[in-house]
Every structure is written in structure tokens, then in C-alpha cells.
Design a protein around this motif. Structure first.
Motif, short mmCIF file in Angstrom:
data_model
loop_
_atom_site.label_atom_id
_atom_site.label_comp_id
_atom_site.label_asym_id
_atom_site.label_seq_id
_atom_site.Cartn_x
_atom_site.Cartn_y
_atom_site.Cartn_z
N ALA A 18 0.83 -1.21 0.00
CA ALA A 18 0.00 0.00 0.00
C ALA A 18 0.86 1.25 0.00
O ALA A 18 0.53 2.25 -0.66
N ALA A 19 1.98 1.23 0.72
CA ALA A 19 2.88 2.38 0.74
C ALA A 19 3.54 2.58 -0.62
O ALA A 19 3.69 3.71 -1.10
N ARG B 113 -7.61 -0.25 -7.75
CA ARG B 113 -6.77 0.90 -7.38
C ARG B 113 -6.87 1.94 -8.49
O ARG B 113 -6.04 2.01 -9.40
N MET C 187 2.26 1.80 -3.49
CA MET C 187 1.25 2.36 -4.39
C MET C 187 1.00 3.83 -4.12
O MET C 187 0.84 4.63 -5.04
N GLN C 188 0.95 4.21 -2.86
CA GLN C 188 0.71 5.62 -2.54
C GLN C 188 1.85 6.51 -3.01
O GLN C 188 1.63 7.63 -3.49
N GLU D 131 1.42 6.87 -6.75
CA GLU D 131 0.29 7.76 -7.06
C GLU D 131 0.70 9.23 -6.96
O GLU D 131 0.13 10.09 -7.65
N ARG D 132 1.68 9.51 -6.15
CA ARG D 132 2.13 10.89 -5.96
C ARG D 132 3.28 11.27 -6.89
O ARG D 132 3.93 12.29 -6.73
N GLY E 192 -6.27 5.00 -8.80
CA GLY E 192 -5.23 6.02 -8.94
C GLY E 192 -4.01 5.57 -9.70
O GLY E 192 -3.10 6.37 -9.95
#
Length: 313
Positions: A228-229, A251, A231-232, A235-236, A253
């Protein structure tokens, strides 16, 4: 008639000598002789021929020998069965799971096993796949759910749960997003900074293996233990995430981009040492049933259903 008398009779029959038989069963020679005579009295027949230098069997003794062995074997089988059940009542199991990997069938297997054998203590530990494999080899962990490149370690008993390709994941506006349909090569991927799971995980092992096979050394700019980290961060816009296809399900994003020449699959597998306790054998049975149950379409293409963010770590 007593079981010890049959045991003594078997020793005399196999040693053909009262003295050696007495030493074998740790009793005095007069003591074993007295027990054999009592057995003969109970059966009403002479079993040992004492007229020669040795201790041979009479015709009745030959017949009795086979039955005595069968009785003693049956008693030993009974003892082993009880020992196994006691192991299930009072045992302890250590189960390993790759960090941040949420696999519902594993939890269901642990739950059903606990309901069936509440006396078995279960400990759950998290670690990366490489360390979990070593802990299984050392005997510190009984069963582990691990990620690996291509297949589970050959020296351990393994059951593959999922096998799927690694993919790149980028935000919709990233240049690689335009290749979501046709995919990119590893060389094209390596032109961008990557975000990945750390060394020791299955996904990273696949990335490193397929890249080295093509003489590539991609730059892993950021790494995180939790998918999850990863992917985040992607995404940024901090880099291109490299994950398995199932991690990216639902997902919005991120856009999944196939890696056309990454020909080694990322696998999720249950591994255990070859020597298994009764409790571990039962837990493996519950795992087989749980992973085979129709819990819905798996996010890895027909495998067991995974929770969002599950990792082949």
C-alpha cells in the motif's frame, strides 16, 4: 498373560539365548526365565525348547511368535495414535507470513484449525520472505506463507497458492500509462526511477532476477515493506511502482502496465519443513481445504481471493 511376557518371549525367540535376551530387555536371567515359564503355564504349552545348548522354539512356540509380534505391533500403533492425538491437544505451532500480506484463506485456515484443536497454541510472525524461508529451515517456524521468484525453494515442502506476472504501476498522466494495452520492456521501464518492495521479498526477487538476465540495473529510488505504501508513493509521482497484478486491483489512482519480457512469475506459496508434527499435518490439511474453497474469483486470475493490498512479498 501380560504384554511384558510377550516382549520377553520375543526377545528369547530372536536371541535364541536366555542370557542375551535378558540383557536386551534389562532384566535378570532368572527373571526372564520365570516370566517365560509363567507365559507357558498360562497358554498350557511349552514354547521354548530347553534341551539343547540354545533356546529354540517348539512347534507351538513358532506359531505363538507370529501372534506375539502382531499383538506388540498393535500396542505400539495404539501408543503412536494416542501420542499424535496428545500432540494435537497440547502442541504449539509457529506460522510465518510475509509482511503486510493479507490472504483471507490463510486466516480462515487458522480459524478453522483453532476451532477443531483449541489446545494447540498458534503464534503468528511477520517477516520478509527470505528470512521466513531460513526460519523454516532452522525449525523456528513450522509453516510460512512466502513470496518467491518462479517457484518455492526446492528443499522445502511447498504448495503454490498464486503465480502471476509483475507489472509496472503509474498514475494516469505518466508517459508509461499510454502503454497499458501493449506493455513495455524492462529496458523501457529502467529508464524511470522505480518504487518497489525491499530485498528479501518475492516481487523484488523477480525484478532483480529478470533485470540481471538482460544486463539491466534499474534504479530503485524508493522502497517500502507494505505494498500500500509503494502504491501511494507511485500515485504521488515519485516513481514507477513494480508490483504484482493482484495488488493493483480496484486501485483507480494507478494504471497497470504489463512488462513484456519479465518472464519469471511472482509466486505466493506455503512452505514447511519435510518433518511434520501431527498438529502441522492437520493445519496443512485445513490450509488445503481453505485455499481450495470457492471464496470468489481471485485477484490473481482464478486463485484464492485476496484482500485489497495483498502482497506476493
Amino acid at each position: 498373560m501380560e504384554l511384558r511376557q510377550l516382549k520377553y518371549f520375543l526377545a528369547v525367540a530372536e536371541e535364541s539365548n536366555f542370557t542375551r535376551a535378558a540383557e536386551r530387555v534389562h532384566i535378570s536371567q532368572p527373571g526372564i526365565s520365570a516370566q517365560i515359564r509363567q507365559l507357558e503355564h498360562d497358554l498350557g504349552a511349552t514354547l521354548i525348547d530347553r534341551t539343547g545348548r540354545g533356546a529354540g522354539l517348539t512347534a507351538v512356540g513358532e506359531v505363538t511368535l507370529g501372534h506375539a509380534r502382531a499383538v506388540l505391533d498393535a500396542v505400539e500403533a495404539l501408543r503412536q495414535a494416542v501420542d499424535e492425538m496428545n500432540g494435537l491437544v497440547r502442541g504449539r505451532l509457529v506460522v510465518g507470513m510475509v509482511t503486510a500480506c493479507t490472504v483471507t484463506p490463510l486466516f480462515e485456515a487458522l480459524s478453522s484449525f483453532h476451532l477443531a484443536y483449541p489446545g494447540v497454541e498458534i503464534s503468528l510472525v511477520e517477516d520478509d520472505s527470505a528470512r521466513l524461508v531460513e526460519r523454516v529451515r532452522e525449525g523456528a517456524v513450522d509453516l510460512a506463507l512466502i513470496g518467491a521468484a518462479g517457484r518455492a525453494p526446492a528443499d522445502l515442502d511447498g504448495r503454490q497458492v498464486i503465480s502471476e506476472a509483475i507489472v509496472a504501476a503509474v498514475p494516469p498522466g505518466h508517459p508509461l500509462a499510454a502503454h497499458a494495452a501493449d506493455g513495455v520492456t524492462l529496458a523501457e521501464l529502467s529508464a524511470h526511477p522505480l518504487i518497489c518492495l525491499p530485498p528479501g521479498t518475492g516481487i523484488r526477487a523477480v525484478l532483480d532476477q529478470v533485470s540481471a538476465a538482460r544486463g539491466l540495473a534499474p534504479t530503485v529510488a524508493l522502497q517500502a515493506a507494505a505494498p500500500a505504501a509503494v502504491m501511494q508513493l507511485a500515485e504521488r509521482g515519485l516513481g514507477v511502482a513494480v508490483l504484482s497484478a493482484s495488488m493493483l486491483a480496484r486501485r483507480p489512482g494507478l494504471v497497470a502496465v504489463p512488462l513484456n519480457d519479465a518472464d519469471t512469475a511472482a509466486v505466493l506459496a506455503l512452505v514447511s519443513a519435510p518433518t511434520k508434527s501431527p498438529a502441522l499435518r492437520e493445519l496443512l490439511r485445513h490450509c488445503r481445504e481453505s485455499f481450495a474453497a470457492p471464496t470468489g474469483r481471485g485477484e490473481a486470475g482464478g486463485g484464492p481471493a485476496l484482500d485489497r493490498g495483498a502482497a506476493i512479498g
